[in-house]
Design a protein around this motif. Structure first.
Motif, PDB file in Angstrom:
ATOM      1  N   LEU A   1      92.217  69.130 -16.742  1.00  0.00           N
ATOM      2  CA  LEU A   1      92.322  70.476 -16.866  1.00  0.00           C
ATOM      3  C   LEU A   1      92.279  71.380 -15.853  1.00  0.00           C
ATOM      4  CD1 LEU A   1      89.936  70.816 -20.094  1.00  0.00           C
ATOM      5  CD2 LEU A   1      92.394  70.678 -20.218  1.00  0.00           C
ATOM      6  N   TRP A   2      91.704  70.679 -14.837  1.00  0.00           N
ATOM      7  CA  TRP A   2      91.726  71.576 -13.373  1.00  0.00           C
ATOM      8  C   TRP A   2      91.620  70.448 -12.492  1.00  0.00           C
ATOM      9  CZ3 TRP A   2      89.356  74.136 -17.200  1.00  0.00           C
ATOM     10  CH2 TRP A   2      89.614  75.670 -17.316  1.00  0.00           C
TER      11      TRP A   2
ATOM     12  N   PRO B   1      78.898  65.875  -7.773  1.00  0.00           N
ATOM     13  CA  PRO B   1      78.038  67.105  -8.079  1.00  0.00           C
ATOM     14  C   PRO B   1      76.474  66.830  -7.904  1.00  0.00           C
ATOM     15  CG  PRO B   1      79.511  66.818  -9.967  1.00  0.00           C
ATOM     16  CD  PRO B   1      79.592  65.491  -8.941  1.00  0.00           C
TER      17      PRO B   1
ATOM     18  N   ARG C   1      69.357  64.732  -8.602  1.00  0.00           N
ATOM     19  CA  ARG C   1      70.120  63.917  -7.785  1.00  0.00           C
ATOM     20  C   ARG C   1      70.825  64.973  -6.493  1.00  0.00           C
ATOM     21  NH1 ARG C   1      74.823  60.683 -10.307  1.00  0.00           N
ATOM     22  NH2 ARG C   1      75.570  62.832 -10.773  1.00  0.00           N
TER      23      ARG C   1
ATOM     24  N   GLU D   1      91.647  82.841  -9.137  1.00  0.00           N
ATOM     25  CA  GLU D   1      91.680  81.376  -9.538  1.00  0.00           C
ATOM     26  C   GLU D   1      91.683  80.592  -8.258  1.00  0.00           C
ATOM     27  OE1 GLU D   1      94.469  78.507 -11.728  1.00  0.00           O
ATOM     28  OE2 GLU D   1      94.565  80.584 -12.676  1.00  0.00           O
TER      29      GLU D   1
ATOM     30  N   PRO E   1      86.397  76.792 -13.953  1.00  0.00           N
ATOM     31  CA  PRO E   1      86.747  77.902 -14.683  1.00  0.00           C
ATOM     32  C   PRO E   1      86.224  79.016 -13.936  1.00  0.00           C
ATOM     33  CG  PRO E   1      85.952  76.228 -16.088  1.00  0.00           C
ATOM     34  CD  PRO E   1      85.466  75.747 -14.857  1.00  0.00           C
ATOM     35  N   ALA E   2      87.108  79.672 -13.128  1.00  0.00           N
ATOM     36  CA  ALA E   2      86.721  80.863 -12.193  1.00  0.00           C
ATOM     37  C   ALA E   2      85.979  81.743 -12.774  1.00  0.00           C
ATOM     38  CB  ALA E   2      87.835  81.203 -11.361  1.00  0.00           C
TER      39      ALA E   2
ATOM     40  N   ALA F   1      84.824  82.085 -15.966  1.00  0.00           N
ATOM     41  CA  ALA F   1      83.634  81.960 -16.669  1.00  0.00           C
ATOM     42  C   ALA F   1      82.550  81.945 -15.701  1.00  0.00           C
ATOM     43  CB  ALA F   1      83.999  80.596 -17.463  1.00  0.00           C
TER      44      ALA F   1
ATOM     45  N   ARG G   1      75.981  74.821 -15.935  1.00  0.00           N
ATOM     46  CA  ARG G   1      76.991  73.760 -16.816  1.00  0.00           C
ATOM     47  C   ARG G   1      78.362  73.911 -16.121  1.00  0.00           C
ATOM     48  NH1 ARG G   1      79.412  74.438 -22.188  1.00  0.00           N
ATOM     49  NH2 ARG G   1      79.330  76.633 -21.887  1.00  0.00           N
ATOM     50  N   LEU G   2      78.683  74.995 -15.500  1.00  0.00           N
ATOM     51  CA  LEU G   2      79.993  74.983 -14.678  1.00  0.00           C
ATOM     52  C   LEU G   2      79.949  74.391 -13.466  1.00  0.00           C
ATOM     53  CD1 LEU G   2      81.163  78.398 -16.196  1.00  0.00           C
ATOM     54  CD2 LEU G   2      81.827  76.129 -16.724  1.00  0.00           C
TER      55      LEU G   2
ATOM     56  N   THR H   1      91.521  81.147 -18.651  1.00  0.00           N
ATOM     57  CA  THR H   1      91.671  79.710 -18.076  1.00  0.00           C
ATOM     58  C   THR H   1      92.997  79.502 -18.152  1.00  0.00           C
ATOM     59  OG1 THR H   1      91.419  79.058 -20.373  1.00  0.00           O
ATOM     60  CG2 THR H   1      89.577  79.171 -19.019  1.00  0.00           C
ATOM     61  N   PRO H   2      93.369  78.546 -17.063  1.00  0.00           N
ATOM     62  CA  PRO H   2      94.962  78.075 -16.985  1.00  0.00           C
ATOM     63  C   PRO H   2      95.432  77.482 -18.310  1.00  0.00           C
ATOM     64  CG  PRO H   2      93.682  77.437 -14.952  1.00  0.00           C
ATOM     65  CD  PRO H   2      92.649  77.935 -16.053  1.00  0.00           C
ATOM     66  N   VAL H   3      94.771  76.514 -18.747  1.00  0.00           N
ATOM     67  CA  VAL H   3      95.379  75.896 -20.212  1.00  0.00           C
ATOM     68  C   VAL H   3      95.315  76.778 -21.249  1.00  0.00           C
ATOM     69  CG1 VAL H   3      94.921  73.839 -21.625  1.00  0.00           C
ATOM     70  CG2 VAL H   3      94.493  73.606 -19.062  1.00  0.00           C
TER      71      VAL H   3
ATOM     72  N   GLU I   1      86.743  79.640 -24.723  1.00  0.00           N
ATOM     73  CA  GLU I   1      85.362  79.114 -24.832  1.00  0.00           C
ATOM     74  C   GLU I   1      85.759  77.600 -25.296  1.00  0.00           C
ATOM     75  OE1 GLU I   1      82.526  80.387 -24.251  1.00  0.00           O
ATOM     76  OE2 GLU I   1      81.481  78.540 -24.911  1.00  0.00           O
TER      77      GLU I   1
ATOM     78  N   ILE J   1      88.504  75.644 -24.273  1.00  0.00           N
ATOM     79  CA  ILE J   1      88.702  75.212 -22.714  1.00  0.00           C
ATOM     80  C   ILE J   1      87.704  74.717 -22.058  1.00  0.00           C
ATOM     81  CG2 ILE J   1      90.495  75.667 -20.980  1.00  0.00           C
ATOM     82  CD1 ILE J   1      91.820  74.781 -23.548  1.00  0.00           C
ATOM     83  N   VAL J   2      87.043  75.770 -21.918  1.00  0.00           N
ATOM     84  CA  VAL J   2      85.577  75.581 -20.930  1.00  0.00           C
ATOM     85  C   VAL J   2      84.917  74.541 -21.459  1.00  0.00           C
ATOM     86  CG1 VAL J   2      83.553  76.719 -20.032  1.00  0.00           C
ATOM     87  CG2 VAL J   2      85.683  78.036 -19.950  1.00  0.00           C
TER      88      VAL J   2
ATOM     89  N   TRP K   1      86.432  71.396 -20.724  1.00  0.00           N
ATOM     90  CA  TRP K   1      86.313  70.986 -19.155  1.00  0.00           C
ATOM     91  C   TRP K   1      85.194  70.369 -18.893  1.00  0.00           C
ATOM     92  CZ3 TRP K   1      83.183  72.999 -15.402  1.00  0.00           C
ATOM     93  CH2 TRP K   1      83.700  72.642 -13.980  1.00  0.00           C
ATOM     94  N   VAL K   2      83.985  71.050 -19.602  1.00  0.00           N
ATOM     95  CA  VAL K   2      82.568  70.637 -19.295  1.00  0.00           C
ATOM     96  C   VAL K   2      82.478  69.193 -19.781  1.00  0.00           C
ATOM     97  CG1 VAL K   2      80.117  70.793 -19.818  1.00  0.00           C
ATOM     98  CG2 VAL K   2      81.622  72.864 -19.216  1.00  0.00           C
TER      99      VAL K   2
ATOM    100  N   GLN L   1      84.910  66.743 -20.346  1.00  0.00           N
ATOM    101  CA  GLN L   1      85.730  66.021 -19.471  1.00  0.00           C
ATOM    102  C   GLN L   1      84.876  65.721 -18.189  1.00  0.00           C
ATOM    103  OE1 GLN L   1      89.072  67.692 -17.601  1.00  0.00           O
ATOM    104  NE2 GLN L   1      90.330  66.072 -18.290  1.00  0.00           N
ATOM    105  N   ARG L   2      84.590  66.688 -17.566  1.00  0.00           N
ATOM    106  CA  ARG L   2      83.670  66.605 -16.433  1.00  0.00           C
ATOM    107  C   ARG L   2      82.432  65.661 -16.476  1.00  0.00           C
ATOM    108  NH1 ARG L   2      82.940  68.702 -11.256  1.00  0.00           N
ATOM    109  NH2 ARG L   2      80.636  69.457 -10.786  1.00  0.00           N
TER     110      ARG L   2
ATOM    111  N   LYS M   1      83.664  62.088 -16.851  1.00  0.00           N
ATOM    112  CA  LYS M   1      84.205  61.447 -15.434  1.00  0.00           C
ATOM    113  C   LYS M   1      83.026  61.193 -14.484  1.00  0.00           C
ATOM    114  CE  LYS M   1      86.727  63.044 -11.491  1.00  0.00           C
ATOM    115  NZ  LYS M   1      86.897  64.533 -10.797  1.00  0.00           N
ATOM    116  N   LEU M   2      81.932  61.934 -14.714  1.00  0.00           N
ATOM    117  CA  LEU M   2      81.048  61.820 -13.483  1.00  0.00           C
ATOM    118  C   LEU M   2      79.866  60.783 -14.212  1.00  0.00           C
ATOM    119  CD1 LEU M   2      80.759  65.733 -12.519  1.00  0.00           C
ATOM    120  CD2 LEU M   2      81.818  63.732 -11.052  1.00  0.00           C
TER     121      LEU M   2
END
Lengths: 425, 258
Positions: A2-3, A233, A238, A358, A366-367, A369, A384-385, B196-198, B243, B245-246, B249-250, B252-253, B256-257
């Motif tokens: 998404l980003w 992160p 951590r 952005e 998400p800038a 947000a 969370r972000l 958000t971009p998407v 909301e 999309i965010v 994103w959270v 997905q992140r 990934k992590l």
């Protein structure tokens, strides 16, 4: 994804730019100081008295709550003034330069034996304070083990000096420094370099835990915060550390010679400068002395730091590698009282989503947000972000773009301070 | 420390500059009556802005002109002054001022006004927009997207879905000037559209999708009515889109992590 694009902005600051090919000038100012602001809340135990002669690199004070961590003298000289606020909070310790002063020698041999000895040496030599721990953006606690360490090998702040220039000819020191950093963590050590940089220094210390990150040389991607956010992160359990490439070379030099480096490379630039240059000066150098004969006529303000986040002060900040001299005339113009009152009443000012915002956050998250969460003090959403990976300086480009009031960088710092306080209690 | 220029009023002025081709074309097509209507609606909104400035210390914004322009171009015709004042007052107060002014609102005040006028006075006919207004909307969209004050992704999302819908139902092509004008004046409003971009892609696509759906199923409705209704429904869904999309994103992140 998404980003995932590394975007950014180029901030066009008027005035001459330091040329990389011009020889670097050495400028040890007659006065220097170790200083801290009230926000830093640095409680110290002094190890020297006023009027005492000290060698360069000699211990000056210990942190009261972490007595192993020491700050050292930025230059050989006489302790001129010790100014402590109530509660032994550091305000300012000023030094006068002595030409025939000594350099304090440390014994690095013992530090080769164990990790604890290495930590102790870094803390005693003051180089521990060059490390920055995320979350919270403060010096790491003595017993803290980082999940990863990021080495800032590029700096994209406007008018910033290229870190690669600061270690030119000191590749072996860098390699030695990286080898010591690897002993501080069981995780990876990320060497962040501009995408167009060469192979760099990692080949001197081959290790599968060294990860080279090629970064688009566009602001804000030269700040460690966004790279930490993207690749490793930081969380409360951590922590992730970051350190400037020149400080890595300083650690390497300490192990080779037992000496703490006398100078750091800084850029001296800005709209009010007649002769923008790269300089080598001591930490805590006197900005008035550096400005002497190099600024245009008329009122000006010397900032310690870049034009985006620098603070008007007398002494070069502990982590700053820039002096930005700005014209002072424009800030004297005041709004009409009604406009001023309306602006004050509508705080925090609304942020209109644009492509510039952005880009100011690098396209990494998400800038809007995040900025809205900071504006309303919503810690849960900000965390969370990814706010725990960031520090105030990471949001200064967003502040510049949006003219935010209050500044998001200050809001983030306050939020992190509150989280840290809650964690400590 | 230096400060940039992209504050609320800079964005409002840039949007206003980008809208100039639409404004001039509309004046040329409609004559002095259009100018008088624009001044009247601007005054009406301006009075409400003044009242809220004095009562709540909310600074007025240049965006008032954007709202007024969208209302006078798209509002149903043959409305009396009182009906117009009622609709504008409701739209500007409940759509913008009650939220704290332009920049804090979640719905475009012009969209709220038009929806109210449409529901409140169903007998009033919706206008038929001249085709040259559609052509004028193209440079307006390009200028706004170039300066980054309107999301290019949103415009492209709408364009792609509208093109696909036209490929399925060629009759939809007749609506393009109206769809484009409503897209530029209402849907692409940076405050009320997805941030958000998407989300911007989804926002644009959803608008064009609603227009195609209404065209296929809503018999006897005017072009502007369909487009404004689509814009209104989409603007209600925008916070949910962002909301979602965010949250994605959270998630997905985290995947990934971990």
């Amino acid at each position: 994804m998404l980003w995932n694009r590394q975007t950014g902005l180029t901030v066009d600051v008027r005035g001459p730019v330091p040329a990389a090919h011009v020889p670097v000038e050495h400028n040890i100012t007659e006065e220097a100081a170790l200083s801290a602001s009230a926000d830093d809340d640095l409680r110290v135990t002094m190890l020297v008295d006023e009027d005492q002669l000290v060698a360069q690199g000699a211990p000056i004070f210990r942190l009261r709550h972490h007595p192993d961590i020491v700050q050292v003298a930025p230059m050989a000289g006489r302790v001129a003034v010790v100014d402590l606020a109530p509660g032994r909070r550091l305000s300012e310790i000023r030094f006068f330069h002595e030409n025939d002063g000594d350099r304090h020698q440390y014994a690095p041999n013992a530090a080769h034996k164990s990790g604890d000895a290495l930590r102790l040496l870094l803390m005693e030599s003051g180089l521990w304070l060059a490390l920055r721990s995320r979350p919270f953006g403060r010096a790491p606690l003595p017993g803290e083990e980082p999940a990863a360490i990021f080495i800032a090998g590029l700096d994209t702040k406007p008018l910033a000096p290229n870190p690669a220039l600061s270690v030119k000819g000191r590749e072996e020191d860098v390699a030695r420094g990286i080898a010591q950093l690897l002993r501080l963590t069981h995780g990876p050590v990320y060497l962040c370099q501009a995408g167009d940089a060469g192979e760099g220094f990692a080949e001197f210390a081959p290790n599968d835990r060294i990860r080279r990150l090629k970064v688009a040389p566009v602001h804000p991607w030269g700040l460690p915060g966004f790279l930490v956010h993207q690749h490793h992160p930081a969380t409360l359990s951590r922590p992730v550390w970051d350190i400037h490439l020149e400080d890595v070379a300083a650690i390497g030099a300490l192990f080779a010679t037992g000496l703490v480096p006398q100078t750091r490379l800084i850029s001296f630039a800005g709209p009010a400068v007649t002769d923008a240059r790269l300089l080598r000066c001591q930490p805590g150098a006197d900005l008035r002395s550096l400005c002497y004969g190099r600024v245009t006529h008329g009122p000006h303000i010397a900032l310690s730091g870049s034009p985006l986040e620098g603070r008007a002060r007398r002494w070069l900040g502990a982590r700053d590698r820039q002096v930005s001299v700005m014209n002072a005339g424009a800030s004297d113009q005041r709004d009409h009282w009604l406009v001023s009152a309306l602006k004050q009443a509508s705080r925090p000012r609304p942020i209109i989503p644009t492509a510039a915002i952005e880009r100011a956050l690098g396209g990494a998250l998400p800038a809007l947000a995040l900025l809205r969460a900071l504006a309303v003090g919503d810690r849960e959403t900000a965390t969370r972000l990814g706010a725990l990976s960031l520090v105030g300086e990471d949001l200064t480009l967003a502040d510049y773009v949006t003219c935010a009031a209050p500044r998001h960088s200050a809001l983030l710092d306050n939020m992190l301070r509150e989280i840290a306080k809650e964690e400590a209690s | 420390m230096i400060r940039g220029i992209w504050d609320r009023e800079t964005v409002a002025l840039l949007l206003l500059c980008a809208s100039l081709p639409i404004m001039v074309t509309w004046f040329l097509a409609e004559g002095w009556g259009a100018v008088a209507r624009l001044v009247f609606v601007t005054l009406c909104i301006g009075i409400w802005q003044l009242i809220w400035m004095l009562a709540r210390a909310q600074p007025p914004s240049f965006a008032v002109l954007l709202t007024a322009l969208a209302i006078v171009i798209l509002a149903p015709e043959n409305l009396g002054a009182l009906q117009l004042v009622l609709g504008v007052s409701l739209g500007i107060v409940f759509g913008e001022l009650a939220f704290g002014g332009w920049g804090r609102n979640i719905l475009n005040p012009a969209t709220v006004t038009l929806a109210f006028l449409g529901f409140g006075f169903p007998g009033a006919p919706w206008p038929e927009l001249p085709i040259q207004l559609g052509w004028a909307a193209i440079p307006a969209a390009l200028v706004a997207a170039w300066f980054g004050v309107v999301s290019a992704r949103l415009l492209l999302g709408a364009g792609v879905v509208f093109a696909a819908a036209v490929w399925i139902d060629p009759g939809l092509l007749e609506l393009w000037p109206t769809v484009l004008i409503v897209l530029v004046l209402l849907v692409a409003d940076p405050v009320a559209s997805a941030s958000t971009p998407v989300g911007a892609w989804v926002n644009g696509a959803l608008y064009a999708g609603f227009v195609a759906l209404f065209h296929a199923t809503w018999q006897g409705s005017a072009d502007v009515q369909m487009a404004v209704s689509a814009a209104f429904l989409v603007s209600l869904a925008v916070p949910l889109i962002d909301e979602a999309i965010v949250s994605l994103w959270v998630a997905q992140r985290r995947r990934k992590l971990d």
